[in-house]
Write a protein that holds these residues in place. Structure first.
Motif, PDB file in Angstrom:
ATOM      1  N   SER A  41      34.955  87.004 101.534  1.00 29.74           N
ATOM      2  CA  SER A  41      33.818  87.626 102.222  1.00 29.74           C
ATOM      3  C   SER A  41      34.140  89.117 102.346  1.00 29.74           C
ATOM      4  O   SER A  41      35.284  89.476 102.678  1.00 29.74           O
ATOM      5  CB  SER A  41      33.664  86.995 103.604  1.00 29.74           C
ATOM      6  OG  SER A  41      33.156  87.926 104.524  1.00 29.74           O
ATOM      7  N   THR A  42      33.161  89.968 102.068  1.00 29.65           N
ATOM      8  CA  THR A  42      33.417  91.420 102.189  1.00 29.65           C
ATOM      9  C   THR A  42      33.719  91.775 103.648  1.00 29.65           C
ATOM     10  O   THR A  42      34.500  92.681 103.918  1.00 29.65           O
ATOM     11  CB  THR A  42      32.208  92.229 101.669  1.00 29.65           C
ATOM     12  OG1 THR A  42      31.008  91.736 102.289  1.00 29.65           O
ATOM     13  CG2 THR A  42      32.079  92.145 100.166  1.00 29.65           C
ATOM     14  N   GLN A  92      31.011  86.191  96.524  1.00 24.12           N
ATOM     15  CA  GLN A  92      31.808  85.805  97.696  1.00 24.12           C
ATOM     16  C   GLN A  92      31.980  84.276  97.670  1.00 24.12           C
ATOM     17  O   GLN A  92      31.008  83.545  97.500  1.00 24.12           O
ATOM     18  CB  GLN A  92      31.091  86.169  98.990  1.00 24.12           C
ATOM     19  CG  GLN A  92      30.798  87.659  99.161  1.00 24.12           C
ATOM     20  CD  GLN A  92      30.166  87.966 100.520  1.00 24.12           C
ATOM     21  OE1 GLN A  92      30.732  88.692 101.312  1.00 24.12           O
ATOM     22  NE2 GLN A  92      28.999  87.422 100.776  1.00 24.12           N
ATOM     23  N   LYS A 126      29.708  84.778 104.762  1.00 23.53           N
ATOM     24  CA  LYS A 126      29.377  84.318 106.118  1.00 23.53           C
ATOM     25  C   LYS A 126      27.983  84.776 106.532  1.00 23.53           C
ATOM     26  O   LYS A 126      27.628  85.934 106.381  1.00 23.53           O
ATOM     27  CB  LYS A 126      30.383  84.901 107.124  1.00 23.53           C
ATOM     28  CG  LYS A 126      31.813  84.457 106.885  1.00 23.53           C
ATOM     29  CD  LYS A 126      32.744  84.958 107.982  1.00 23.53           C
ATOM     30  CE  LYS A 126      33.140  86.404 107.776  1.00 23.53           C
ATOM     31  NZ  LYS A 126      34.153  86.874 108.727  1.00 23.53           N
ATOM     32  N   ARG A 137      24.933  84.451 109.839  1.00 19.22           N
ATOM     33  CA  ARG A 137      24.926  84.371 111.308  1.00 19.22           C
ATOM     34  C   ARG A 137      25.029  82.920 111.761  1.00 19.22           C
ATOM     35  O   ARG A 137      24.707  82.007 111.005  1.00 19.22           O
ATOM     36  CB  ARG A 137      23.640  84.980 111.868  1.00 19.22           C
ATOM     37  CG  ARG A 137      23.622  86.497 111.857  1.00 19.22           C
ATOM     38  CD  ARG A 137      22.368  87.021 112.500  1.00 19.22           C
ATOM     39  NE  ARG A 137      22.301  86.657 113.902  1.00 19.22           N
ATOM     40  CZ  ARG A 137      21.389  85.821 114.415  1.00 19.22           C
ATOM     41  NH1 ARG A 137      20.483  85.265 113.644  1.00 19.22           N
ATOM     42  NH2 ARG A 137      21.395  85.561 115.697  1.00 19.22           N
ATOM     43  N   LYS A 189      12.815  85.255 103.987  1.00 14.83           N
ATOM     44  CA  LYS A 189      14.004  86.085 104.228  1.00 14.83           C
ATOM     45  C   LYS A 189      14.510  86.746 102.946  1.00 14.83           C
ATOM     46  O   LYS A 189      14.813  86.084 101.953  1.00 14.83           O
ATOM     47  CB  LYS A 189      15.110  85.225 104.845  1.00 14.83           C
ATOM     48  CG  LYS A 189      16.336  86.030 105.220  1.00 14.83           C
ATOM     49  CD  LYS A 189      17.044  85.429 106.382  1.00 14.83           C
ATOM     50  CE  LYS A 189      18.407  86.032 106.573  1.00 14.83           C
ATOM     51  NZ  LYS A 189      19.062  85.569 107.779  1.00 14.83           N
TER      52      LYS A 189
END
Ligand code: BTN
Length: 289
Positions: A44-45, A67, A71, A73, A139
Motif C-alpha cells: 500500500s502506498t 497495490q 487500504k 476506509r 464512486k
C-alpha cells in the motif's frame, strides 16, 4: 492474434513516468515536493510512506502501479490492479494537532474534484461525506488519511485512489456503485496528466489547510455535497444505523444529521442516500477487458 491483442493493450495503457508527470506540475508546486517515488508493486502506498515517516522524510509523494494490500476506509480493501488506476499517497508534516486535522479529508475531496475539473470533467462530479468523490452518483475516487505524531508535529499520510480504467472482472469485488475515468471521457486516459493535476490541487489544499483550516473549503463542499437536504442512512463506526436528514457539515467537518427534529453531529461513519439504488453497475463495452 495474440500479438495484436498485446499491441493494443500496450498502446492503450500509459505507465507512470516522473518526467511526464513533471510536465503538469507547476514550478511553485514542484518546490514543495522533496521527492516523488514511483513503485511497480507495493502493499500500500500509505503503508510505504508510514515506514518512511520514521526517517527524516517529509513532503514525499509515493505512487504505485499496483497495490497488493490497498487500504480503503473502514477496514475495506481498495482494489488496485496493475497500471490501471491511480494510487497516490503524500507524506506531509503539519504543525496542527491531530484533532485540528479532522476536516482535512473534506478539503482533500474538494481538491480531487477541482483536479478532475481541470482534466476536463466539468459536470456530474459530487462529493459524499466524508470524502467520496462521485460521478453520476458512482464512486470515482476515495481518500484515506492516516495520522501519526513526531517531534510536536502531526504526520499525515494522505492516500488517494482514483479509478481510471478498472478491469470489469475485478470491479465485481467492489461492493458499491463505481465508475472510472474511461467511462466518463472516451479518449485514452492520461494517468500522468491526472497525477500532475491532482498534485497541484492537493498541494494547494494542504498549504491552505495548514494556514486556514477547513474554513476556506466549506463553501465548495456545500456546492458539491450530493446528500445535503436528503434523507440518508448513517452507518456509524460501531455499525449502528441512523436515519435522518443530512444538514451538511459543521466547521470541523462533522456530519450534521437531523434525527427526530434534533440535529446530531457525527465525526466518522458512512452515509447512504435513500434514493441511490445499491446495485448500479454500468456495463462497459471495451475490447480490453
Ligand atoms: C476509500 O475507501 O474511499 C479510501 C480509498 C483510498 C485508497 C488509496 S489508494 C492510495 C492509498 N493507499 C492505500 O492503501 N489506500 C489509499
Amino acid at each position: 492474434m495474440k500479438n495484436k491483442k498485446y499491441t493494443q493493450i500496450s498502446s492503450y495503457l500509459e505507465f507512470l513516468d516522473k518526467k511526464k508527470i513533471a510536465k503538469y506540475i507547476t514550478t511553485t508546486h514542484k518546490k514543495l515536493i522533496q521527492n516523488i517515488i514511483i513503485l511497480k508493486r507495493v502493499t500500500s502506498t500509505n503503508t510505504y510512506l508510514a515506514n518512511l515517516s520514521k526517517t527524516k522524510a517529509k513532503n514525499i509523494i509515493c505512487l504505485a502501479e499496483s497495490q497488493s494490500a490497498g487500504k480503503g476506509r473502514l477496514g475495506r480493501k481498495w482494489i488496485s490492479p496493475y497500471a490501471r488506476n491511480i494510487y497516490l499517497s503524500i507524506l506531509w508534516n503539519f504543525k496542527q494537532k491531530p484533532n485540528d486535522l479532522i476536516g482535512l479529508n473534506i478539503a482533500i475531496a474538494t481538491a480531487i474534484a477541482s483536479a478532475l475539473k481541470a482534466y476536463g470533467i466539468k459536470k456530474n462530479i459530487t462529493l459524499k461525506w466524508p470524502n467520496d468523490v462521485l460521478w453520476k452518483k458512482r464512486k470515482l475516487a476515495g481518500v484515506l488519511i492516516e495520522l501519526g505524531s513526531k517531534f510536536n508535529q502531526t504526520q499525515a499520510i494522505i492516500g488517494v485512489g482514483l479509478n481510471v480504467h478498472m478491469p470489469i472482472k475485478l470491479a465485481k469485488q467492489i461492493a458499491q456503485p463505481w465508475c472510472d475515468i474511461a467511462q466518463i471521457i472516451k479518449t485514452k486516459p492520461r494517468r500522468n496528466k491526472l497525477v500532475g493535476l491532482l498534485l497541484n490541487h492537493l498541494l494547494d489544499t494542504i498549504i491552505a489547510f495548514q494556514t486556514k483550516g477547513l474554513k476556506s473549503f466549506l463553501k465548495k463542499w456545500k456546492k458539491l455535497d450530493i446528500a445535503y437536504g436528503k434523507k440518508v442512512v448513517l452507518t456509524t463506526t460501531q455499525q449502528q444505523k441512523i436515519t435522518g436528514i443530512d444538514c451538511g457539515i459543521d466547521e470541523r467537518g462533522f456530519l450534521l444529521l437531523k434525527v427526530g427534529g434534533k440535529i446530531q453531529t457525527f465525526a466518522a461513519g458512512e452515509i447512504n442516500i435513500d434514493n441511490i439504488p445499491a446495485d448500479i453497475m454500468i456495463a462497459k463495452s471495451c475490447w480490453l477487458l
